[in-house]
Design a protein around this motif. Structure first.
Motif, PDB file in Angstrom:
ATOM      1  N   UNK A 106       0.880  -1.124  -0.144  1.00  0.00           N
ATOM      2  CA  UNK A 106      -0.066   0.135   0.092  1.00  0.00           C
ATOM      3  C   UNK A 106       0.915   1.045  -0.013  1.00  0.00           C
ATOM      4  N   UNK A 107       0.864   2.057  -0.988  1.00  0.00           N
ATOM      5  CA  UNK A 107       1.711   3.138  -1.196  1.00  0.00           C
ATOM      6  C   UNK A 107       0.825   4.410  -0.985  1.00  0.00           C
ATOM      7  N   UNK A 108       0.948   5.177  -0.023  1.00  0.00           N
ATOM      8  CA  UNK A 108       0.043   6.566   0.038  1.00  0.00           C
ATOM      9  C   UNK A 108       0.872   7.709  -0.610  1.00  0.00           C
ATOM     10  N   UNK A 109       0.467   8.533  -1.297  1.00  0.00           N
ATOM     11  CA  UNK A 109       1.319   9.820  -1.700  1.00  0.00           C
ATOM     12  C   UNK A 109       0.435  10.915  -2.173  1.00  0.00           C
ATOM     13  N   UNK A 110       0.931  12.017  -2.126  1.00  0.00           N
ATOM     14  CA  UNK A 110       0.379  13.595  -2.258  1.00  0.00           C
ATOM     15  C   UNK A 110       0.118  13.593  -3.656  1.00  0.00           C
ATOM     16  N   UNK A 111      -1.130  13.808  -4.292  1.00  0.00           N
ATOM     17  CA  UNK A 111      -1.525  14.068  -5.649  1.00  0.00           C
ATOM     18  C   UNK A 111      -0.931  15.273  -5.873  1.00  0.00           C
ATOM     19  N   UNK A 112      -0.931  16.341  -5.337  1.00  0.00           N
ATOM     20  CA  UNK A 112      -0.517  17.573  -5.605  1.00  0.00           C
ATOM     21  C   UNK A 112       1.043  17.850  -5.666  1.00  0.00           C
ATOM     22  N   UNK A 113       1.814  16.720  -5.081  1.00  0.00           N
ATOM     23  CA  UNK A 113       3.340  17.055  -5.062  1.00  0.00           C
ATOM     24  C   UNK A 113       3.936  17.202  -6.531  1.00  0.00           C
ATOM     25  N   UNK A 124      -7.005  12.675 -10.675  1.00  0.00           N
ATOM     26  CA  UNK A 124      -6.799  13.999  -9.993  1.00  0.00           C
ATOM     27  C   UNK A 124      -8.037  14.532  -9.166  1.00  0.00           C
ATOM     28  N   UNK A 125      -9.158  14.499  -9.997  1.00  0.00           N
ATOM     29  CA  UNK A 125     -10.453  14.943  -9.413  1.00  0.00           C
ATOM     30  C   UNK A 125     -10.911  14.086  -8.538  1.00  0.00           C
ATOM     31  N   UNK A 126     -10.807  12.782  -8.525  1.00  0.00           N
ATOM     32  CA  UNK A 126     -11.109  11.871  -7.439  1.00  0.00           C
ATOM     33  C   UNK A 126     -10.256  12.003  -6.340  1.00  0.00           C
ATOM     34  N   UNK A 127      -8.972  12.296  -6.404  1.00  0.00           N
ATOM     35  CA  UNK A 127      -8.186  12.191  -5.348  1.00  0.00           C
ATOM     36  C   UNK A 127      -7.666  13.425  -5.201  1.00  0.00           C
ATOM     37  N   UNK A 128      -8.043  14.781  -4.899  1.00  0.00           N
ATOM     38  CA  UNK A 128      -7.233  15.827  -5.122  1.00  0.00           C
ATOM     39  C   UNK A 128      -6.132  15.967  -4.103  1.00  0.00           C
ATOM     40  N   UNK A 129      -6.287  15.264  -2.891  1.00  0.00           N
ATOM     41  CA  UNK A 129      -4.889  15.463  -1.883  1.00  0.00           C
ATOM     42  C   UNK A 129      -3.878  14.329  -1.970  1.00  0.00           C
ATOM     43  N   UNK A 130      -4.453  13.518  -1.818  1.00  0.00           N
ATOM     44  CA  UNK A 130      -3.647  12.069  -1.483  1.00  0.00           C
ATOM     45  C   UNK A 130      -4.478  10.843  -2.068  1.00  0.00           C
ATOM     46  N   UNK A 131      -3.724   9.902  -2.617  1.00  0.00           N
ATOM     47  CA  UNK A 131      -4.169   8.438  -2.915  1.00  0.00           C
ATOM     48  C   UNK A 131      -3.261   7.532  -2.284  1.00  0.00           C
ATOM     49  N   UNK A 132      -4.001   6.257  -2.177  1.00  0.00           N
ATOM     50  CA  UNK A 132      -3.294   5.096  -1.756  1.00  0.00           C
ATOM     51  C   UNK A 132      -3.297   4.064  -2.789  1.00  0.00           C
ATOM     52  N   UNK A 133      -2.320   3.616  -3.381  1.00  0.00           N
ATOM     53  CA  UNK A 133      -2.379   2.460  -4.258  1.00  0.00           C
ATOM     54  C   UNK A 133      -1.885   1.129  -3.719  1.00  0.00           C
ATOM     55  N   UNK A 134      -2.268   0.230  -4.333  1.00  0.00           N
ATOM     56  CA  UNK A 134      -1.962  -1.131  -4.026  1.00  0.00           C
ATOM     57  C   UNK A 134      -1.246  -1.989  -5.034  1.00  0.00           C
ATOM     58  N   UNK A 190       9.777  11.593  -2.728  1.00  0.00           N
ATOM     59  CA  UNK A 190       9.500  12.453  -1.971  1.00  0.00           C
ATOM     60  C   UNK A 190       7.981  12.696  -1.837  1.00  0.00           C
ATOM     61  N   UNK A 191       7.001  12.433  -2.661  1.00  0.00           N
ATOM     62  CA  UNK A 191       5.741  12.645  -2.487  1.00  0.00           C
ATOM     63  C   UNK A 191       5.002  11.525  -1.620  1.00  0.00           C
ATOM     64  N   UNK A 192       5.729  10.318  -1.308  1.00  0.00           N
ATOM     65  CA  UNK A 192       5.189   9.207  -0.583  1.00  0.00           C
ATOM     66  C   UNK A 192       5.012   9.556   0.975  1.00  0.00           C
ATOM     67  N   UNK A 193       3.973   9.470   1.310  1.00  0.00           N
ATOM     68  CA  UNK A 193       3.676   9.585   2.815  1.00  0.00           C
ATOM     69  C   UNK A 193       3.526   8.283   3.754  1.00  0.00           C
TER      70      UNK A 193
END
Length: 170
Positions: free
Chosen positions: A40-47, A57-67, A100-103
């Motif tokens: 599970x990798x969470x990152x900031x979509x605006x980075x 981008x519209x569905x996850x405006x701040x961050x998203x997590x991919x598997x 660097x965008x990975x949370x």
């Protein structure tokens, strides 16, 4: 307390991002995940440097997590970022994610988790919107922090689960 001119905090986070880079590099080299491992990798979509489609981008405006588990393609790992192909609701997408965008990074198969301090990005700055050609993909899991209930992946459909459901409870 003395001022930290060396910035050990930044050095430690860079070293831990190196763990993610190394793991993804090994997966890219073999083309598959070993054993029951999945990520599970969470990152900031605006980075800066993040490249995702307008739909994501519209569905996850701040961050998203991919598997990264069963179905992914074209995983390429570079020094500062990785690229990966995934399917979201039967629509193939190519993502570019700077380390660097990975949370957060989590491998539930061994309960391994890394969390990072990533500053939020101002509105409008950051991610590039891209559209990529389509190709057929049969299965992927998608994770969203908005949906608190995990679901099982279904062939041909994306599944949404919450990363919070896999975190340790204090």
């Amino acid at each position: 307390m003395a001022q930290d001119h060396i910035r050990y905090d930044i050095l430690a986070q860079d070293a831990l991002r190196g763990v993610i880079r190394k793991v993804l590099s090994e997966v890219a080299a073999t083309g598959s995940l070993p054993g029951d491992h999945h990520f599970f990798i969470t990152f900031l979509t605006q980075a800066p440097g993040v490249r995702i489609s307008q739909h994501l981008k519209s569905k996850y405006p701040e961050q998203m997590t991919i598997v990264v588990q069963h179905q992914f393609w074209e995983l390429k790992v570079h020094d500062a970022y990785f690229e990966i192909g995934l399917s979201f609701s039967d629509k193939p997408e190519k993502l570019t994610v700077p380390f660097a965008s990975v949370r957060g990074f989590y491998d539930p198969s061994v309960n391994f988790e890394l969390e990072f301090d990533v500053a939020a990005v101002e509105e409008g700055a950051g991610a590039e919107i891209t559209d990529y050609p389509t190709q057929q993909v049969s299965e992927i899991q998608v994770v969203s922090v908005e949906n608190p209930e995990p679901t099982e992946p279904k062939p041909g459909n994306g599944s949404v689960v919450s990363l919070d459901s896999f975190r340790k409870k204090n």
